[in-house]
Design an enzyme around this catalytic site. Sequence first.
Site, PDB file in Angstrom:
ATOM      1  N   TYR A  98      -3.117  20.487  -2.127  1.00 38.78           N
ATOM      2  CA  TYR A  98      -2.448  21.555  -2.883  1.00 38.78           C
ATOM      3  C   TYR A  98      -2.841  22.932  -2.381  1.00 38.78           C
ATOM      4  O   TYR A  98      -2.054  23.868  -2.392  1.00 38.78           O
ATOM      5  CB  TYR A  98      -2.765  21.421  -4.375  1.00 38.78           C
ATOM      6  CG  TYR A  98      -1.942  20.323  -5.006  1.00 38.78           C
ATOM      7  CD1 TYR A  98      -0.548  20.409  -5.000  1.00 38.78           C
ATOM      8  CD2 TYR A  98      -2.535  19.211  -5.585  1.00 38.78           C
ATOM      9  CE1 TYR A  98       0.224  19.399  -5.547  1.00 38.78           C
ATOM     10  CE2 TYR A  98      -1.772  18.195  -6.140  1.00 38.78           C
ATOM     11  CZ  TYR A  98      -0.399  18.304  -6.124  1.00 38.78           C
ATOM     12  OH  TYR A  98       0.367  17.319  -6.654  1.00 38.78           O
ATOM     13  N   GLU A 196     -12.649  -7.646  -7.849  1.00 39.23           N
ATOM     14  CA  GLU A 196     -11.488  -6.832  -7.514  1.00 39.23           C
ATOM     15  C   GLU A 196     -10.849  -6.198  -8.743  1.00 39.23           C
ATOM     16  O   GLU A 196     -10.636  -4.991  -8.800  1.00 39.23           O
ATOM     17  CB  GLU A 196     -10.438  -7.680  -6.774  1.00 39.23           C
ATOM     18  CG  GLU A 196      -9.167  -6.883  -6.470  1.00 39.23           C
ATOM     19  CD  GLU A 196      -8.052  -7.725  -5.863  1.00 39.23           C
ATOM     20  OE1 GLU A 196      -8.273  -8.924  -5.616  1.00 39.23           O
ATOM     21  OE2 GLU A 196      -6.963  -7.182  -5.651  1.00 39.23           O
TER      22      GLU A 196
END
Lengths: 363, 825
Positions: A98, A196
Amino acid sequence: MSTDTDATARAQLIDLAAQFYDQFELGEIPHMELPTRSKTNIELDEEANVWVYGDRTSTRSANSVRGARKLLKAVYTIEFLADQLEQDRSSTLRELYYLSESWDNKEAQFNDQDESNQLIEDLEIVSEVTREDFHMRPEESGATIMGPLFLREQTRRGDREIHCQEDVGEGGYQIPNNPDTIEFLSSDAEFILCVETGGMRDRLVENGFDDDYGALVVHLKGQPARATRRITKRLHDELELPVTVFTDADPWSYRIFGSVAYGSIKSAHLSEYLATPQAQFIGIQPSDIVEYDLPTDPLTDSDINALENELTDPRFQTDYWEEQIELQLDIGKKAEQQALAARGLDFVTDTYLPERLEEMGIF
Amino acid sequence: MTSLQSTLGEEGIAEELADNQRAISIAEFFEKNKHMLGFDSGARGLVTAVKEAVDNALDAAEEASILPDIYVEIQETDDYYRLIVEDNGPGLTKESLPKVFGKLLYGSRFHAREQSRGQQGIGISAAVLYAQLTSGKPAKITSRTQGANEAEYFELIIDTDENEPEISVEETTTWDRPHGTRIELEMEANMRARNQLHNYMKHTAVVNPHARLELVEPDAHFKFERATDQLPEETEEIRPHPHGVELGTVIKMLNATDSHSVSGFLQEEFTRVGKKTAESIIDEFRDRHYGRAMRWKPPGAHEPGDIQATVEAATVNKGAEATTAFATEIADAVSSRDRIAHHELAGIVENVGEAVGDEYGTTFGSTVRENAIEAAWETICGHEEVTDQGTDDGDGQQALDEIGEEPDVSRLVTDLYGISDAATSTRKDDEVVHAFSVRLAGTFEDLEDTRHRLTHRELRKAIDRAANLTEEYDDVAFGDTARENVTEAVWNVMATVPDDPPLVRELTGDRDASSDLVEGMRATNIMAPPTRCLSPITDELVEAGLRKEFDADFYAAATRDAGVSGGDPFIVEAGIAYGGDLAAEGRVDVLRFANRVPLVYQRGACATTDVVKGIGWRNYGLDQPGGSGLPNGPAVIMVHVASTNVPFTSESKDAVANVPEIEDEIELAIREAARELKRYLNKRRSMQKRRQKQNVLGKILPEMAEKVAEVTGREQPDIDDAVARIMNNVLVERHREDDDSSVKLVVENHSGTAESLEITDIVSAEPANLSDGASAIEMDGEWFISWDVDVPGGEEATLEYDVPDDATFDLDVKGVDEEKLTITA
């Protein structure tokens, strides 16, 4: 966060800009050389037993409009990083993306965050400074640890001593962006279990698996962030704990294991620092699908593609993986970790994991 | 030829009109045919009248080797339009003038084999007639011949009953042109077809770059100036080519010729026909008219059939020795031949008869010789044996059986079997071929003409019959290929007969024989007609013409070599203009020309348009929706067909007919020009890319350099070399130290190819010590220093001179595309 490292990092960056300067002066086309970041250009570092980049390089050169834009962005980013180091500030990768919007030159602005992320990686490689030392942070990955571990973390508000079961809530201990600020004080853990999915991690915690088996449950949250991989490696190296990885049974999950154990292709320049070659894969293995008759989904075309890709990925060229991947291609199915719930909520903690861990010789 | 064309074509309109149609007035004829002549509406009538008058004017000036200067004016009068066309041609004599303008079908070019704008002699007189019929006013013609003191003025009307011009007013007048013709017509018309009119004038200017044209309309004025002073090459008239004439034309030519023999006629009246070619044509004629004679194998030693014996038996009253000698020599001569035809046998008998007669002091008269020929021929053909066996038994059935069982029964069968067997596929059963041969032999035996003569057509018929019977009785296939092959095999064995062709006067009354002659002409291989009768514009002038009338970025043109279609030579030329002021939207313009005349109407019916549509233009860099049809884009495609006889689809001459030979050449010509267009567009595209790249990099690199300097805290680096290298450019740089009088110009060639540069440095003070053979020329206090430098790819050159250090400079570099050049001096 010593000023020394900062000064070195800054000098390295300015050196890079000076290189471009000299190239201009010599009438050369400005360029920088990078190792080719593809699976065909990673090789096993025999000593460290991790995968690092090979000899092939590609050149980012101002020869083309695309290349020139990339280099312009690189120079702008170098300036930004140098300023940041000078002022002892830090920013996130997303902030960089940004921030580029505020640069006076439109040509130097990033089109998307992938581009800025990649550029930071490029600069890491060329300057041999990690992005942490550039004071670049990833967004909070939110990865956590739960288990019998006592540590001290340097925070901006001073040192904190934390026990990763007693001093934390249900969510566990949040891994900081730079785990090198952590000091391990003591641990009763037997092994590390990297999980996971959040669902499975919560199941394990709810079932008290960390307590019952002395497991440090590290939540990977999908593809693990660098900090997660770094702390895993440090836990392994410093506390000498065996590392196991527990994922879904699909090609994308094997890559998660791959990046924990061998290093990822994108950050192979940091493999030595991030990868834990001794990590072992618990499952879910394709053979488990058959053995436990788990509920499955069919492989999609992109799954099959990914599996076939892995067969040619040097990191997966072991007998074990070839056998498992070929078996999976053969049965044409994949399964999630949660599929174990088909056998009851306790099946995973009472049966599956103990059986697998025993097989793997963890206990 | 369609019936339409045969009414109006050269085949006989003059005769028909003159001889048969006197009852029909020319006005009526015109009324009926005006759509074909291009006068079907007032709008179109005006365009056609302009077109015919201008074509005529151009032809008139060119014939006299004058650069045409043509003035066209259209005035609006109360009721009518007045058309005035002036040329600077040689003018017309009093005698020819009324005929040219006033008599339909008068013209020197009607039969001429020469490229010209008008061909039929209809055009201008039709315009005169149209004007007269619509306005009732006479044509007003002014003409002045070269060197004449005064011009002559005529008013002319056409007697529509007689197709005869009538001069109503005749006086002398003054005219400012030294020579030329002016025609003034009043007609019912309108200007709705203004576009076509303008196109016609503009396009005429394109293909006639040597002409100056002017068009004045009630409220507009156009001038088309010359692009060249070079007149088109003069054409030469050629005689017709044997491949390009129709039966009717040949009959007319036969009537008109002074030649007696066909050979003389062919050599006199046609181009590319000498003695040998005439002989070949006559042979082809003989084959068609008389048929070929079958040549049979004479009996061999082991065969039955003794020519000597039969001849000896047939010869009486000539003394034993002479008879024997006569018979023996004939037999020897015959058997020494592989095959023999009846006329060849007759030749032998005649020769032997004379020789033996001389030797023995006797005469073998015509009766004796004929008997001998008959006897020998019968032996060769084996007539007797077959008949003998048949009649001996008195049983036809048995004779047939024997034919079937015993192959040697007829010599002809054996002979034909040999030929047929070799000509048909090996898979054909021997039995079948044999049965076929028996039937074919039957045809020969049954021939009324015992000399066994057959035309190709008759032979094929005989073979078809034999084959059909074989298919019917033996229940086997005897296909077309087999029939064809056998026909050709037998035909090749047969001999052209030596009969004298009929004389020209005999041919004139014999339509069939004339037709055989035309067919013979077509079948003979004859050299292509000469092309000196054609006058192409040439690619150079096609380009000049386009350049003159279209403001484009790119021009290409191609002129093909001459081709031949139907005996008429033709040349196709094509040109393309692209870019510039041409409209980028919509379809490209296709300009069609025939013999330097623009074709305005019936674009869709024209072979030219068809060819343009059929080309894949995407391949040449033009946008073509759907990959076929007229391409889009800022382009003009022009095609010129020049021929002694351009095949038009109709008499108004608006569209070229789809003749394959011409279409092929049109395509090749267009493709030739289009290839150049493609090269140009490719180069333009790559230059455009280069420019874009240069624009972007020209912005990015200095910014990058600036940033790099900022970060490193150094001064701005010099980036010219790097930029030149990136662009593969040629970089010209000036190096000059402060307080130093020496100037260095460094030429760095960063491209891969050698570059030749013309470098001129304009200096405000006098230079000295010029390097590399440069010279300085002073002009108005400035010195021009010029170098010609060759720099190989990847290398550099340095040019030096001295100049006082307060001098100013201005550098000019030529020889390298702007896009590829970076100058920092």
